[in-house]
Design a protein around this motif. Structure first.
Motif, PDB file in Angstrom:
ATOM      1  N   LYS A   6       0.833  -1.203   0.000  1.00 52.68           N
ATOM      2  CA  LYS A   6       0.000   0.000   0.000  1.00 52.68           C
ATOM      3  C   LYS A   6       0.862   1.246   0.000  1.00 52.68           C
ATOM      4  CE  LYS A   6      -4.484  -0.416   2.136  1.00 52.68           C
ATOM      5  NZ  LYS A   6      -5.239  -0.384   3.377  1.00 52.68           N
ATOM      6  N   LYS A   7       1.895   1.235   0.830  1.00 49.57           N
ATOM      7  CA  LYS A   7       2.795   2.384   0.931  1.00 49.57           C
ATOM      8  C   LYS A   7       3.524   2.606  -0.397  1.00 49.57           C
ATOM      9  CE  LYS A   7       6.511   4.341   3.683  1.00 49.57           C
ATOM     10  NZ  LYS A   7       7.398   4.178   4.820  1.00 49.57           N
ATOM     11  N   CYS A   8       3.968   1.537  -1.031  1.00 47.36           N
ATOM     12  CA  CYS A   8       4.660   1.629  -2.314  1.00 47.36           C
ATOM     13  C   CYS A   8       3.732   2.220  -3.376  1.00 47.36           C
ATOM     14  CB  CYS A   8       5.166   0.255  -2.742  1.00 47.36           C
ATOM     15  SG  CYS A   8       6.023   0.256  -4.322  1.00 47.36           S
ATOM     16  N   ALA A   9       2.504   1.755  -3.450  1.00 40.55           N
ATOM     17  CA  ALA A   9       1.552   2.269  -4.427  1.00 40.55           C
ATOM     18  C   ALA A   9       1.286   3.752  -4.189  1.00 40.55           C
ATOM     19  CB  ALA A   9       0.248   1.470  -4.376  1.00 40.55           C
ATOM     20  N   ALA A  10       1.165   4.157  -2.933  1.00 40.12           N
ATOM     21  CA  ALA A  10       0.937   5.570  -2.605  1.00 40.12           C
ATOM     22  C   ALA A  10       2.141   6.423  -3.008  1.00 40.12           C
ATOM     23  CB  ALA A  10       0.657   5.732  -1.115  1.00 40.12           C
ATOM     24  N   MET A  11       3.339   5.917  -2.768  1.00 42.41           N
ATOM     25  CA  MET A  11       4.547   6.646  -3.149  1.00 42.41           C
ATOM     26  C   MET A  11       4.656   6.774  -4.664  1.00 42.41           C
ATOM     27  SD  MET A  11       7.158   5.110  -0.216  1.00 42.41           S
ATOM     28  CE  MET A  11       8.526   5.132  -1.294  1.00 42.41           C
ATOM     29  N   LEU A  12       4.313   5.719  -5.390  1.00 45.71           N
ATOM     30  CA  LEU A  12       4.347   5.772  -6.853  1.00 45.71           C
ATOM     31  C   LEU A  12       3.326   6.773  -7.388  1.00 45.71           C
ATOM     32  CD1 LEU A  12       4.832   2.046  -7.863  1.00 45.71           C
ATOM     33  CD2 LEU A  12       6.394   3.940  -8.300  1.00 45.71           C
ATOM     34  N   ASP A  18       3.808  14.144  -9.356  1.00 44.74           N
ATOM     35  CA  ASP A  18       4.825  15.194  -9.398  1.00 44.74           C
ATOM     36  C   ASP A  18       5.461  15.301 -10.779  1.00 44.74           C
ATOM     37  OD1 ASP A  18       4.322  15.743  -6.757  1.00 44.74           O
ATOM     38  OD2 ASP A  18       6.135  14.782  -5.995  1.00 44.74           O
ATOM     39  N   VAL A  19       5.722  14.169 -11.405  1.00 43.50           N
ATOM     40  CA  VAL A  19       6.311  14.160 -12.749  1.00 43.50           C
ATOM     41  C   VAL A  19       5.353  14.803 -13.743  1.00 43.50           C
ATOM     42  CG1 VAL A  19       6.936  12.640 -14.676  1.00 43.50           C
ATOM     43  CG2 VAL A  19       7.882  12.214 -12.403  1.00 43.50           C
ATOM     44  N   GLN A  20       4.068  14.521 -13.597  1.00 42.58           N
ATOM     45  CA  GLN A  20       3.096  15.099 -14.518  1.00 42.58           C
ATOM     46  C   GLN A  20       2.989  16.610 -14.350  1.00 42.58           C
ATOM     47  OE1 GLN A  20      -0.388  12.558 -13.864  1.00 42.58           O
ATOM     48  NE2 GLN A  20      -0.065  11.765 -15.920  1.00 42.58           N
ATOM     49  N   GLU A  46       0.958   5.776 -18.334  1.00 44.17           N
ATOM     50  CA  GLU A  46       0.929   4.308 -18.303  1.00 44.17           C
ATOM     51  C   GLU A  46       1.022   3.787 -16.868  1.00 44.17           C
ATOM     52  OE1 GLU A  46       3.512   0.590 -20.112  1.00 44.17           O
ATOM     53  OE2 GLU A  46       3.802   2.583 -20.956  1.00 44.17           O
ATOM     54  N   CYS A  47       1.857   4.421 -16.065  1.00 46.76           N
ATOM     55  CA  CYS A  47       2.012   4.008 -14.664  1.00 46.76           C
ATOM     56  C   CYS A  47       0.719   4.254 -13.883  1.00 46.76           C
ATOM     57  CB  CYS A  47       3.174   4.765 -14.028  1.00 46.76           C
ATOM     58  SG  CYS A  47       3.555   4.229 -12.355  1.00 46.76           S
ATOM     59  N   PHE A  48       0.099   5.428 -14.075  1.00 45.33           N
ATOM     60  CA  PHE A  48      -1.162   5.722 -13.394  1.00 45.33           C
ATOM     61  C   PHE A  48      -2.237   4.709 -13.769  1.00 45.33           C
ATOM     62  CE2 PHE A  48      -0.984  10.383 -11.974  1.00 45.33           C
ATOM     63  CZ  PHE A  48      -1.077  10.026 -10.642  1.00 45.33           C
ATOM     64  N   GLU A  49      -2.326   4.374 -15.047  1.00 45.63           N
ATOM     65  CA  GLU A  49      -3.328   3.404 -15.484  1.00 45.63           C
ATOM     66  C   GLU A  49      -3.082   2.046 -14.835  1.00 45.63           C
ATOM     67  OE1 GLU A  49      -3.033   3.628 -19.738  1.00 45.63           O
ATOM     68  OE2 GLU A  49      -4.334   5.388 -19.843  1.00 45.63           O
ATOM     69  N   PHE A  50      -1.825   1.633 -14.759  1.00 48.83           N
ATOM     70  CA  PHE A  50      -1.477   0.363 -14.125  1.00 48.83           C
ATOM     71  C   PHE A  50      -1.848   0.385 -12.644  1.00 48.83           C
ATOM     72  CE2 PHE A  50       1.362  -2.345 -11.709  1.00 48.83           C
ATOM     73  CZ  PHE A  50       1.212  -3.559 -12.358  1.00 48.83           C
ATOM     74  N   GLU A  53      -5.636   0.183 -12.140  1.00 49.17           N
ATOM     75  CA  GLU A  53      -6.187  -1.135 -12.435  1.00 49.17           C
ATOM     76  C   GLU A  53      -5.827  -2.166 -11.362  1.00 49.17           C
ATOM     77  OE1 GLU A  53      -4.949  -2.394 -16.315  1.00 49.17           O
ATOM     78  OE2 GLU A  53      -5.838  -0.638 -17.277  1.00 49.17           O
ATOM     79  N   ASN A  54      -4.597  -2.117 -10.880  1.00 49.81           N
ATOM     80  CA  ASN A  54      -4.098  -3.150  -9.976  1.00 49.81           C
ATOM     81  C   ASN A  54      -4.116  -2.761  -8.506  1.00 49.81           C
ATOM     82  OD1 ASN A  54      -3.092  -5.313 -11.911  1.00 49.81           O
ATOM     83  ND2 ASN A  54      -2.242  -3.432 -12.757  1.00 49.81           N
ATOM     84  N   PHE A  55      -4.070  -1.482  -8.220  1.00 49.27           N
ATOM     85  CA  PHE A  55      -4.074  -0.990  -6.843  1.00 49.27           C
ATOM     86  C   PHE A  55      -5.027   0.201  -6.769  1.00 49.27           C
ATOM     87  CE2 PHE A  55       0.141  -2.626  -7.857  1.00 49.27           C
ATOM     88  CZ  PHE A  55       0.273  -3.607  -6.900  1.00 49.27           C
ATOM     89  N   PRO A  56      -6.337  -0.049  -6.870  1.00 46.23           N
ATOM     90  CA  PRO A  56      -7.282   1.066  -6.885  1.00 46.23           C
ATOM     91  C   PRO A  56      -7.146   1.911  -5.617  1.00 46.23           C
ATOM     92  CG  PRO A  56      -8.442  -1.040  -6.761  1.00 46.23           C
ATOM     93  CD  PRO A  56      -6.991  -1.333  -6.853  1.00 46.23           C
TER      94      PRO A  56
END
Length: 70
Positions: A6-12, A18-20, A46-50, A53-56
């Protein structure tokens, strides 16, 4: 989902967000920046879409939250 995942998904999500927010290329006079910007925006999308889909993201039930307030 365990807490580390969960923490990893939130950090990503934060990183991609920030990149956007990077300045649009016409504010920086550099062909390399323009190339980087186009590439990273595509990768960020692409990362946001992933992630979605996988970590709503956690959704809150607004109606229930409102009832809890009253």
């Amino acid at each position: 989902m365990n807490s580390q995942l969960k923490k990893c998904a939130a950090m990503l999500r934060k990183l991609v967000s920030d990149v956007q927010g990077a300045p649009y290329p016409n504010t920086v006079n550099s062909e390399l920046y323009y190339i980087w910007y186009e590439h990273i925006q595509s990768a960020a999308l692409e990362c946001f879409e992933f992630l979605n889909e996988n970590f709503p993201p956690e959704e809150t039930n607004f109606t229930q939250d409102l009832k809890d307030v009253f």
